[in-house]
Structure formats: structure tokens, C-alpha cells
Scaffold this motif. Structure first.
Motif, mmCIF file in Angstrom:
data_model
loop_
_atom_site.group_PDB
_atom_site.id
_atom_site.type_symbol
_atom_site.label_atom_id
_atom_site.label_comp_id
_atom_site.label_asym_id
_atom_site.label_seq_id
_atom_site.Cartn_x
_atom_site.Cartn_y
_atom_site.Cartn_z
ATOM 1 N N VAL A 258 38.509 35.663 29.016
ATOM 2 C CA VAL A 258 39.016 36.868 29.735
ATOM 3 C C VAL A 258 37.687 37.784 30.052
ATOM 4 N N SER A 259 36.953 37.929 29.095
ATOM 5 C CA SER A 259 35.821 38.491 29.323
ATOM 6 C C SER A 259 34.948 38.304 30.300
ATOM 7 N N HIS A 260 34.966 36.882 30.480
ATOM 8 C CA HIS A 260 33.937 36.356 31.393
ATOM 9 C C HIS A 260 34.865 36.481 33.024
ATOM 10 N N GLU A 261 36.117 36.161 32.893
ATOM 11 C CA GLU A 261 36.841 36.155 34.099
ATOM 12 C C GLU A 261 36.673 37.646 34.602
ATOM 13 N N LEU A 262 36.970 38.631 33.677
ATOM 14 C CA LEU A 262 36.943 39.885 34.128
ATOM 15 C C LEU A 262 35.672 40.762 34.470
ATOM 16 N N ARG A 263 34.699 40.183 33.742
ATOM 17 C CA ARG A 263 33.399 40.658 34.186
ATOM 18 C C ARG A 263 32.738 40.244 35.568
ATOM 19 N N SER A 264 32.996 38.908 35.850
ATOM 20 C CA SER A 264 32.822 38.412 37.006
ATOM 21 C C SER A 264 33.190 39.500 38.411
ATOM 22 N N PRO A 265 34.472 39.702 38.270
ATOM 23 C CA PRO A 265 34.911 40.564 39.396
ATOM 24 C C PRO A 265 34.476 41.860 39.669
ATOM 25 N N ILE A 266 34.447 42.396 38.379
ATOM 26 C CA ILE A 266 34.244 43.650 38.070
ATOM 27 C C ILE A 266 32.710 44.032 38.446
ATOM 28 N N THR A 267 31.892 42.968 38.069
ATOM 29 C CA THR A 267 30.491 43.404 38.431
ATOM 30 C C THR A 267 30.366 43.077 39.617
ATOM 31 N N SER A 268 30.879 42.182 40.651
ATOM 32 C CA SER A 268 30.812 42.111 42.093
ATOM 33 C C SER A 268 31.105 43.579 42.768
ATOM 34 N N ILE A 269 32.358 43.929 42.253
ATOM 35 C CA ILE A 269 32.899 45.202 42.750
ATOM 36 C C ILE A 269 32.143 46.274 42.833
ATOM 37 N N LYS A 270 31.457 46.207 41.494
ATOM 38 C CA LYS A 270 30.577 47.305 41.112
ATOM 39 C C LYS A 270 29.373 47.258 41.920
ATOM 40 N N GLY A 271 28.590 46.360 41.847
ATOM 41 C CA GLY A 271 27.561 46.112 42.666
ATOM 42 C C GLY A 271 27.659 46.247 44.317
ATOM 43 N N PHE A 272 28.711 45.824 44.625
ATOM 44 C CA PHE A 272 28.903 45.913 46.272
ATOM 45 C C PHE A 272 29.024 47.542 46.563
ATOM 46 N N GLY A 287 32.018 46.385 56.193
ATOM 47 C CA GLY A 287 33.127 46.024 56.326
ATOM 48 C C GLY A 287 33.196 44.559 55.702
ATOM 49 N N TYR A 288 32.001 43.829 55.908
ATOM 50 C CA TYR A 288 31.910 42.675 55.308
ATOM 51 C C TYR A 288 32.152 42.688 53.925
ATOM 52 N N TYR A 289 31.205 43.554 53.175
ATOM 53 C CA TYR A 289 31.302 43.565 51.619
ATOM 54 C C TYR A 289 32.610 44.270 51.165
ATOM 55 N N LEU A 290 33.004 45.034 51.999
ATOM 56 C CA LEU A 290 34.362 45.805 51.405
ATOM 57 C C LEU A 290 35.461 44.726 51.395
ATOM 58 N N LYS A 291 35.496 43.828 52.287
ATOM 59 C CA LYS A 291 36.308 42.469 52.349
ATOM 60 C C LYS A 291 36.068 41.779 51.077
ATOM 61 N N ILE A 292 34.919 41.636 50.641
ATOM 62 C CA ILE A 292 34.535 40.721 49.301
ATOM 63 C C ILE A 292 34.997 41.519 48.119
ATOM 64 N N VAL A 293 34.775 42.858 48.390
ATOM 65 C CA VAL A 293 35.427 43.680 46.898
ATOM 66 C C VAL A 293 36.769 43.730 46.997
ATOM 67 N N ASP A 298 41.540 41.809 44.365
ATOM 68 C CA ASP A 298 43.100 40.936 44.602
ATOM 69 C C ASP A 298 42.805 39.733 43.191
ATOM 70 N N ARG A 299 41.733 39.286 43.240
ATOM 71 C CA ARG A 299 41.673 38.123 42.061
ATOM 72 C C ARG A 299 41.663 38.949 41.002
ATOM 73 N N LEU A 300 41.246 39.982 40.509
ATOM 74 C CA LEU A 300 41.291 40.692 39.389
ATOM 75 C C LEU A 300 42.791 41.083 38.785
ATOM 76 N N SER A 301 43.517 41.578 40.116
ATOM 77 C CA SER A 301 44.685 41.808 40.018
ATOM 78 C C SER A 301 45.828 40.405 39.495
ATOM 79 N N ARG A 302 45.399 39.472 40.291
ATOM 80 C CA ARG A 302 46.167 38.318 39.951
ATOM 81 C C ARG A 302 45.907 37.775 38.303
ATOM 82 N N LEU A 303 44.659 37.896 37.964
ATOM 83 C CA LEU A 303 44.390 37.520 36.613
ATOM 84 C C LEU A 303 44.881 38.432 35.699
#
Length: 472
Positions: A258-272, A287-293, A298-303
Motif C-alpha cells: 500500500v505504501s509503495h502503491e500510494l507513494r508512487s502516484p503521490i510522488t509523481s503528482i507532487k513532482g509535476f 497540459g501534457y504534465y497535467l494530463k499525467i497528474v 485517477d489511479r490513486l482514486s481507483r486504488l
């Protein structure tokens, strides 16, 4: 050993039972031996009286002057042999011969035989009894009638000291009771040793191990080999400890995943977002990076949603709304959701439904979630321009729903682990698009429906998942 412990009480109870049983046996033996000794004494006196009887008859029928000496010699000898004083009386109860010189004062005097006793003697009956302390005499008395032919001619009276009898009885009783005490002591030691080895020590080990387990030492195990309830308790404890160890291992793995799965998207969101706010990311790339965010959000919400569903189902908080539903229609509806992905990957979908309308019992939302997750899994692992096959078939009171994809086959370990939370067969392909919770959720939903699901490799290529539903 604590005095209020159960083992102490058991050992004390067994010891008391042993002591009571031993005392009862010793008392019974003492009583029996006393009776036996008196009977033996009576039998001995009776046998010796036959010799005296013959000498007395000879004295009465032959020359009395010459045979009186013989009679006295006989009763002296017999008296010494049986340790008894002997009196010979006539048919009236008067003494005319004694074995002991100090008893000569009784010669020619009435011995004090009562009328009742005399009547019994005349009938040929022997009499034996113990005199009371205040009576004259020496203790145990044995009287036997003398018959000359059919005529009652007198009585043989044999008295022996109760002290000599009691001393013999006392010696035997002493042996009996000393043996009983030794038996109680040895028995108590054996009971204590056996109880300590079979009860106290194993229970102490179990208590110690239980305390270690309570403190978090899930690797604590018991090495108690016994074919009784203690052994079963130790085996159950080890099974429980192993189960707790597995649960603890799963908990640690779950937290780590859970820590790994949550850390990965949160780190990406925070970085971008940080890059956008700091101006590091150019305006034309925002716009490109906001799409990634957005995708990571969405991935975090599904998790999070999957975790909530999984937790709710495992704790039994989800109540199923069982109703009649058309599984054929439901499959077509779920398949329509993936039309875009199917076209994008160029996948050919072959749907073979046994009936255009097949009615089963189930929770509409949850069965939809099962089919959706299985289709999503098939699309993730299926090859580009590959094939997906969906089939329904009824057998007995069940409907079997199968979903096949032409992805790589699963080995034995993978077929077991795919139902574990966060397990992914191919991390590189599915890390961004899969939470690793889809199949565990599917299995929990079907378990709540009292249905089953399994996976099989399809011949030489592909994987097929099959689940059951109750037909109406």
C-alpha cells in the motif's frame, strides 16, 4: 508450583486418592489377617486337642494312676508347643489335670464353665472366645468336648495369652502399614514426577510461548511430542502461531505494498505540480504534465476505492442485494464499456452465449464488478491484435461464465498467487494501469455469493477464468 494452579490441584487430588486407596487396602488387610490368624490359631488348637483327647480317654478307661502321668506329660508337651495353658475337666466341669504347675490350684475345682457352654459341649460343639480384661483367665479360650464313644466325658480347655496373639498380629500389621506408608510416599513421588513431566513442564512451556506470542514474537513454537490432549494443545498452538505469523507477514506485505502503491502516484503528482508552480516545466508542456497528474490521480482514486471495497468485503460490511438478473445482457453491457480499448489494441472479441437471456441470482452491482475486472484483466494481459473469448454454459443448477485471453500462460506459483492482494504477474506491463486488487476483489465477491472461480491455462496458449452463478 503454585498452590492455586490447576496442575497442583490435580496432583494433590491424585495423591489423596492414592493415599486413601492405600489406607483402605491396608486396613482391609489388617482386619482380614486378624480374622485369619484367629482362625488359624483355632485350627491349630483343634488339631492338638485330638492328641489330648486320646490321652484323656485312655486315662478314663484304663488304669487311671498310670495314665494320669501320661496325660500330664501329653498336655505339658502340647501346651509348650502351642504356647497355651491346658485344663482337663470331667463331665461336670471339675478340673483333674493341668499343664502348668502354677495352675495346680485349679485341680479338683470347678472351672466356671457356664450351663449354656456345657450344653453346647455336650452337643459336640467346640467353643472359642476372648475373655474380657476383668475376667479371670489369660485371654483367648478354646474348649473342645471329650467323648468316650457316645458319652460326654469332659472338656479340654486351652487358654493362650492375648499378648502373644496380639504381638504376632502387631508384627504383621506393622509390615502392612509400613508398606502402605512407603507405597504412599513412592506413589506421591511418582505422581508428582509424572505430573511435572507430563503437565507442569508442558503447560509452563505453552504459557511462556503464549506470552511471547502476545508480545509480538510470532516465530515462537513449541516442541512438545505427546499423543494426548497436551500434545494436541501444543500442535494447535503451533498452528495458531503459524497462522498469526502468516497474518503478520501478510500485514507487513500489505502495508509495504500500500505504501509503495500510494507513494508512487503521490510522488509523481507532487513532482509535476511542483515543477509547474516553480516554472521549471514550460507553459506549452503544462497540459501534457497535467494530463499525467490527472491519470495518477485517477489511479490513486481507483486504488483507494479498491482498498475500501476489499476491506469492506473482508469485514463483512457489504450487504448483497440478491435479485434476478440476466447474465447475457450484463456481459454485453460490460463489454460495451471497453469498446475504445478493444479498438485501440485491435483485439478480436468472440462472444458465445448459450441463451440470449440467461437468468441467475446475484447482486447486480457486484456481478458487474466481477465481469468488469475480469475483462479489464484480459485486456491488460492479452496480446496486441489478440483474441478474447467469452462463453456461457449451464450445467445442473449452475451457469458457468468463462473469459479467455491469449496472454502468457501461468505457472503453478502464479496460479496460486494471482488471488493475493497487490500481486502482479508482469510488473513492467501493468504497474501503471493495475492496482493488483482486481482478482482478490472478484474472488471475495463470488465467495460472498457462495460461488466459485478458478483459472486454467488454455491448451498451449492463453488463460481462461471461469466462475459460477446459481441459475434460476
Amino acid at each position: 508450583m503454585k498452590k492455586n494452579s490447576l496442575v497442583y490441584k490435580l496432583i494433590l487430588t491424585f495423591t489423596l486418592i492414592l493415599a486413601a486407596s492405600t489406607i483402605l487396602v491396608a486396613g482391609t488387610l489388617s482386619f482380614w489377617f486378624k480374622q485369619y490368624y484367629f482362625n488359624q490359631k483355632k485350627s491349630e488348637l483343634d488339631k492338638q486337642s485330638l492328641i489330648i483327647e486320646n490321652a484323656a480317654i485312655s486315662y478314663l478307661t484304663l488304669d487311671k494312676s498310670s495314665n494320669l502321668t501320661t496325660l500330664n506329660n501329653v498336655i505339658d508337651f502340647v501346651g509348650s508347643a502351642v504356647d497355651a495353658d491346658i485344663f482337663i475337666t470331667d463331665n461336670m466341669g471339675y478340673v483333674y489335670a493341668v499343664s502348668n504347675e502354677k495352675d495346680e490350684k485349679y485341680t479338683y475345682s470347678h472351672l466356671g464353665i457356664s450351663k449354656e457352654q456345657m450344653d453346647l459341649l455336650k452337643k459336640g460343639q467346640s467353643i472359642s472366645y476372648s475373655q474380657k480384661a476383668d475376667d479371670s483367665g489369660k485371654g483367648y479360650v478354646f474348649m473342645k468336648p471329650i467323648f468316650n464313644g457316645k458319652y460326654f466325658s469332659g472338656t479340654i480347655v486351652m487358654t493362650t495369652s492375648m499378648d502373644s496373639i496380639n504381638s504376632e498380629i502387631f508384627k504383621v500389621n506393622e509390615v502392612i502399614w509400613i508398606t502402605a506408608v512407603i507405597a504412599i510416599i513412592i506413589g506421591s513421588i511418582i505422581v508428582y514426577s509424572y505430573g511435572k513431566r507430563k503437565l507442569t513442564m508442558p503447560l509452563t512451556k505453552i504459557t511462556t510461548a503464549a506470552r511471547k506470542l502476545a508480545s509480538g514474537d510470532v516465530d515462537s513454537r513449541l516442541e512438545i511430542i505427546s499423543n494426548d490432549e497436551i500434545g494436541e494443545l501444543a500442535e494447535s498452538f503451533n498452528i495458531m502461531a503459524e497462522s498469526l505469523r502468516q497474518i503478520d507477514s501478510n500485514r507487513r506485505a500489505f502495508i509495504s505494498n500500500v505504501s509503495h502503491e500510494l507513494r508512487s502516484p503521490i510522488t509523481s503528482i507532487k513532482g509535476f505540480i511542483s515543477g509547474i508552480l516553480d516554472g521549471v516545466i514550460p507553459k506549452d508542456k503544462e497540459g501534457y504534465y497535467l494530463k499525467i497528474v490527472y491519470d495518477e490521480t485517477d489511479r490513486l482514486s481507483r486504488l483507494i476505492n479498491d482498498l475500501l471495497d476489499l476491506s469492506a468485503m473482508e469485514t463483512g460490511k457489504i450487504k448483497l442485494n440478491m435479485q434476478e438478473l440476466d447474465i447475457s445482457v450484463l456481459i454485453r453491457q460490460c463489454l460495451a464499456k471497453f469498446e475504445g480499448t478493444i479498438r485501440k489494441k485491435g483485439i478480436h472479441v468472440n462472444v458465445t452465449l448459450e441463451n440470449a437471456h440467461q437468468y441467475v441470482m446475484g447482486d447486480m452491482d457486484r456481478i458487474t464488478q466481477v465481469i468488469t475486472n475480469l475483462l479489464d484483466n484480459a485486456l491488460k494481459y492479452g496480446h496486441e491484435n489478440g483474441e478474447i473469448r467469452i462463453n456461457t454454459k449451464s450445467k445442473g443448477d449452475k451457469v458457468f461464465v468463462s473469459i479467455y485471453n491469449d496472454g502468457p500462460t501461468l505457472n503453478q506459483e502464479q496460479r496460486v498467487k494471482i488471488w493475493d492482494r497487490f500481486y502482479k504477474v508482469d510488473e513492467s506491463r501493468t504497474n501503471k494501469i493495475s492496482t493488483g486488487l482486481g482478482l482478490p476483489i472478484v474472488r471475495l465477491i463470488l465467495t460472498e455469493h457462495n460461488e466459485d472461480i478458478w483459472v486454467e491455462n488454455y491448451k498451449d496458449n492463453g488463460v481462461e477464468f471461469t466462475f459460477t452463478l446459481s441459475k434460476i
